[in-house]
Write a protein that holds these residues in place. Structure first.
Motif, PDB file in Angstrom:
ATOM      1  N   PRO A 141       0.786  -1.239   0.000  1.00 49.01           N
ATOM      2  CA  PRO A 141       0.000   0.000   0.000  1.00 49.01           C
ATOM      3  C   PRO A 141       0.817   1.287   0.000  1.00 49.01           C
ATOM      4  O   PRO A 141       0.398   2.277  -0.596  1.00 49.01           O
ATOM      5  CB  PRO A 141      -0.845  -0.122   1.274  1.00 49.01           C
ATOM      6  CG  PRO A 141      -1.004  -1.592   1.458  1.00 49.01           C
ATOM      7  CD  PRO A 141       0.315  -2.173   1.044  1.00 49.01           C
ATOM      8  N   ASP A 142       1.983   1.316   0.684  1.00 51.16           N
ATOM      9  CA  ASP A 142       2.736   2.573   0.729  1.00 51.16           C
ATOM     10  C   ASP A 142       4.084   2.499   0.001  1.00 51.16           C
ATOM     11  O   ASP A 142       4.917   3.388   0.151  1.00 51.16           O
ATOM     12  CB  ASP A 142       2.936   3.048   2.169  1.00 51.16           C
ATOM     13  CG  ASP A 142       3.540   1.990   3.065  1.00 51.16           C
ATOM     14  OD1 ASP A 142       3.872   0.896   2.569  1.00 51.16           O
ATOM     15  OD2 ASP A 142       3.665   2.266   4.267  1.00 51.16           O
ATOM     16  N   HIS A 143       4.280   1.461  -0.814  1.00 51.09           N
ATOM     17  CA  HIS A 143       5.483   1.367  -1.637  1.00 51.09           C
ATOM     18  C   HIS A 143       5.172   1.065  -3.101  1.00 51.09           C
ATOM     19  O   HIS A 143       5.898   1.507  -3.992  1.00 51.09           O
ATOM     20  CB  HIS A 143       6.413   0.254  -1.123  1.00 51.09           C
ATOM     21  CG  HIS A 143       7.083   0.568   0.167  1.00 51.09           C
ATOM     22  ND1 HIS A 143       6.433   0.525   1.380  1.00 51.09           N
ATOM     23  CD2 HIS A 143       8.356   0.921   0.451  1.00 51.09           C
ATOM     24  CE1 HIS A 143       7.273   0.845   2.354  1.00 51.09           C
ATOM     25  NE2 HIS A 143       8.439   1.084   1.822  1.00 51.09           N
ATOM     26  N   GLY A 144       4.081   0.313  -3.323  1.00 50.43           N
ATOM     27  CA  GLY A 144       3.846  -0.218  -4.650  1.00 50.43           C
ATOM     28  C   GLY A 144       4.796  -1.376  -4.908  1.00 50.43           C
ATOM     29  O   GLY A 144       5.486  -1.862  -4.020  1.00 50.43           O
ATOM     30  N   ASN A 145       4.822  -1.832  -6.143  1.00 47.60           N
ATOM     31  CA  ASN A 145       5.727  -2.899  -6.560  1.00 47.60           C
ATOM     32  C   ASN A 145       7.056  -2.270  -6.951  1.00 47.60           C
ATOM     33  O   ASN A 145       7.165  -1.620  -7.994  1.00 47.60           O
ATOM     34  CB  ASN A 145       5.108  -3.663  -7.740  1.00 47.60           C
ATOM     35  CG  ASN A 145       5.980  -4.794  -8.245  1.00 47.60           C
ATOM     36  OD1 ASN A 145       7.176  -4.857  -7.959  1.00 47.60           O
ATOM     37  ND2 ASN A 145       5.393  -5.688  -9.025  1.00 47.60           N
ATOM     38  N   THR A 146       8.076  -2.441  -6.124  1.00 47.47           N
ATOM     39  CA  THR A 146       9.399  -1.874  -6.402  1.00 47.47           C
ATOM     40  C   THR A 146      10.354  -2.940  -6.943  1.00 47.47           C
ATOM     41  O   THR A 146      11.557  -2.895  -6.727  1.00 47.47           O
ATOM     42  CB  THR A 146       9.999  -1.221  -5.143  1.00 47.47           C
ATOM     43  OG1 THR A 146       9.978  -2.171  -4.065  1.00 47.47           O
ATOM     44  CG2 THR A 146       9.222   0.024  -4.743  1.00 47.47           C
ATOM     45  N   ILE A 147       9.801  -3.882  -7.664  1.00 51.18           N
ATOM     46  CA  ILE A 147      10.545  -4.917  -8.393  1.00 51.18           C
ATOM     47  C   ILE A 147      11.477  -5.667  -7.423  1.00 51.18           C
ATOM     48  O   ILE A 147      11.015  -6.153  -6.404  1.00 51.18           O
ATOM     49  CB  ILE A 147      11.274  -4.314  -9.610  1.00 51.18           C
ATOM     50  CG1 ILE A 147      10.373  -3.280 -10.339  1.00 51.18           C
ATOM     51  CG2 ILE A 147      11.641  -5.407 -10.616  1.00 51.18           C
ATOM     52  CD1 ILE A 147      11.009  -2.604 -11.532  1.00 51.18           C
ATOM     53  N   ALA A 148      12.773  -5.747  -7.719  1.00 54.18           N
ATOM     54  CA  ALA A 148      13.673  -6.527  -6.865  1.00 54.18           C
ATOM     55  C   ALA A 148      13.913  -5.879  -5.511  1.00 54.18           C
ATOM     56  O   ALA A 148      14.357  -6.544  -4.572  1.00 54.18           O
ATOM     57  CB  ALA A 148      15.007  -6.753  -7.575  1.00 54.18           C
ATOM     58  N   ALA A 149      13.633  -4.591  -5.386  1.00 51.56           N
ATOM     59  CA  ALA A 149      13.823  -3.918  -4.094  1.00 51.56           C
ATOM     60  C   ALA A 149      12.718  -4.256  -3.108  1.00 51.56           C
ATOM     61  O   ALA A 149      12.857  -3.992  -1.907  1.00 51.56           O
ATOM     62  CB  ALA A 149      13.895  -2.406  -4.294  1.00 51.56           C
ATOM     63  N   SER A 150      11.625  -4.871  -3.568  1.00 49.33           N
ATOM     64  CA  SER A 150      10.472  -5.057  -2.680  1.00 49.33           C
ATOM     65  C   SER A 150      10.766  -6.031  -1.539  1.00 49.33           C
ATOM     66  O   SER A 150      10.340  -5.802  -0.405  1.00 49.33           O
ATOM     67  CB  SER A 150       9.248  -5.515  -3.475  1.00 49.33           C
ATOM     68  OG  SER A 150       9.358  -6.862  -3.890  1.00 49.33           O
ATOM     69  N   ILE A 151      11.486  -7.119  -1.792  1.00 44.74           N
ATOM     70  CA  ILE A 151      11.768  -8.076  -0.712  1.00 44.74           C
ATOM     71  C   ILE A 151      12.725  -7.488   0.316  1.00 44.74           C
ATOM     72  O   ILE A 151      12.441  -7.537   1.520  1.00 44.74           O
ATOM     73  CB  ILE A 151      12.260  -9.422  -1.284  1.00 44.74           C
ATOM     74  CG1 ILE A 151      11.083 -10.156  -1.937  1.00 44.74           C
ATOM     75  CG2 ILE A 151      12.886 -10.285  -0.187  1.00 44.74           C
ATOM     76  CD1 ILE A 151      11.443 -11.485  -2.575  1.00 44.74           C
ATOM     77  N   PRO A 152      13.877  -6.897  -0.084  1.00 42.67           N
ATOM     78  CA  PRO A 152      14.722  -6.284   0.953  1.00 42.67           C
ATOM     79  C   PRO A 152      14.073  -5.085   1.637  1.00 42.67           C
ATOM     80  O   PRO A 152      14.360  -4.813   2.800  1.00 42.67           O
ATOM     81  CB  PRO A 152      15.994  -5.890   0.200  1.00 42.67           C
ATOM     82  CG  PRO A 152      15.610  -5.834  -1.234  1.00 42.67           C
ATOM     83  CD  PRO A 152      14.541  -6.877  -1.406  1.00 42.67           C
ATOM     84  N   MET A 153      13.170  -4.373   0.942  1.00 42.14           N
ATOM     85  CA  MET A 153      12.413  -3.314   1.614  1.00 42.14           C
ATOM     86  C   MET A 153      11.513  -3.908   2.686  1.00 42.14           C
ATOM     87  O   MET A 153      11.400  -3.366   3.794  1.00 42.14           O
ATOM     88  CB  MET A 153      11.565  -2.537   0.606  1.00 42.14           C
ATOM     89  CG  MET A 153      12.304  -1.472  -0.161  1.00 42.14           C
ATOM     90  SD  MET A 153      11.170  -0.552  -1.227  1.00 42.14           S
ATOM     91  CE  MET A 153      12.313   0.633  -1.952  1.00 42.14           C
ATOM     92  N   GLY A 154      10.849  -5.026   2.357  1.00 37.35           N
ATOM     93  CA  GLY A 154      10.014  -5.698   3.345  1.00 37.35           C
ATOM     94  C   GLY A 154      10.827  -6.189   4.525  1.00 37.35           C
ATOM     95  O   GLY A 154      10.393  -6.100   5.674  1.00 37.35           O
TER      96      GLY A 154
END
Length: 330
Positions: A283-296
């Motif tokens: 909801p507050d990042h969107g799909n940030t491709i490969a960055a999404s898992i380390p962001m999580g």
């Protein structure tokens, strides 16, 4: 074989320009509330003056600070991104330069498996750390999705955001933190379900024309990807669990690739992941491709949702079509 590797620090960077769902409704020329209903993305960030390398450098500095380290204590820098800043040189070398370390000699290279790039990079480099080839490795996923969006494909365009995340890994000196298992499978029957056809050697940038413009933008068949994931993910997860004799309930947290709200619902329904186990930052990042898992992962640590000794599962899919996961003790 468990690998004696620990996560020493994480950091993220989001561009200053914030785009709300209402602003995306206007950009896409859809009814108010359409973007939120379709994607559940309330806000995402797009670059303005930032570049992938500068975003990556900022995330890297924050990860180093969190680990209490200086860049001089890093032995290797790996960029784990789907989108490249330019075809040559690799983005990792540009990040090294953006960090002001252009004379350091630290080996820097890219690993690209689109949305699973971080998972693939972490898997590969953990063996290097465990074996003693490197003491510490800096992994950076820095993504600029906004430049390649096809605004005619409204549902996919509404999903994405830009940003960077970095993780420092090092050899664990105790039996607490370790990587228990990693796996990846690719089914190239789905290779063309998510792609950018132009820009490589098959359709070189010099061939760009107004008539071929769509080939140089992101193209996704979301329904076909969803069908593949629905069919293949349950068995893939069972293989992950079976490798360590585990149950899904053994994990404190599952951190998936933040592909879409639909993908999150699929994970919970098909794989039996409880709501409190799922790290959900779409909801507050969107799909940030490969960055999404380390962001999580970074958000899970920052919010106190995982502590040292907790069992964590990284899980995702990527263009290709690939599935990947890493089972570790934080």
């Amino acid at each position: 074989m468990a690998l004696r590797v620990r996560i020493a620090g994480t950091g993220t960077y989001l561009p200053e320009c914030l785009i709300t769902d209402a602003e995306m409704d206007a950009r896409l020329q859809v009814k108010p509330g359409w973007v939120n209903k379709k994607t559940n993305v309330v806000k995402r960030h797009f670059i303005q003056n930032e570049t992938a390398s500068r975003m990556g450098a900022k995330a890297a500095r924050r990860a180093l600070d969190a680990a209490g380290l200086e860049f001089a204590q890093i032995d290797c820098l790996v960029c784990t991104s789907a989108t490249m800043e330019q075809p040559i040189p690799c983005t990792a070398s540009l990040i090294q330069k953006a960090l002001g370390q252009e004379q350091s000699g630290v080996p820097s290279f890219d690993v690209n498996s689109t949305c699973l790039s971080f998972v693939a990079g972490l898997d590969m480099m953990s063996y290097m750390v465990h074996a003693g080839r490197y003491r510490r490795v800096l992994l950076i996923a820095t993504e600029v999705a906004s430049k390649g969006l096809n605004w005619q494909q409204k549902e996919s365009a509404a999903l994405f955001g830009d940003g960077a995340a970095a993780v420092v890994i090092e050899r664990s000196e105790d039996d607490c933190s370790r990587i228990l298992h990693a796996a990846m499978e690719t089914y190239s029957s789905g290779a063309h379900y998510s792609e950018i056809r132009g820009g490589g050697s098959a359709m070189h940038a010099s061939k760009y024309t107004e008539a071929t413009a769509a080939d140089y933008l992101f193209d996704m068949n979301g329904e076909a990807i969803f069908r593949m994931a629905s069919k293949l993910l349950p068995d893939f997860l069972q293989g992950m669990l079976g490798a360590t004799g585990s149950r899904i309930g053994d994990y404190r947290l599952v951190i998936p690739h933040q592909g879409s709200a639909m993908a999150m619902r699929l994970l919970r329904r098909k794989l039996g992941i409880a709501e409190e186990q799922l790290m959900y930052i779409t909801p507050d990042h969107g799909n940030t491709i490969a960055a999404s898992i380390p962001m999580g992962l970074h958000e899970a640590i920052r919010q106190g949702r995982i502590q040292r000794g907790d069992r964590v599962l990284l899980l995702g899919t990527s263009a290709g079509f690939s599935m990947g996961g890493i089972d570790f003790v934080y």
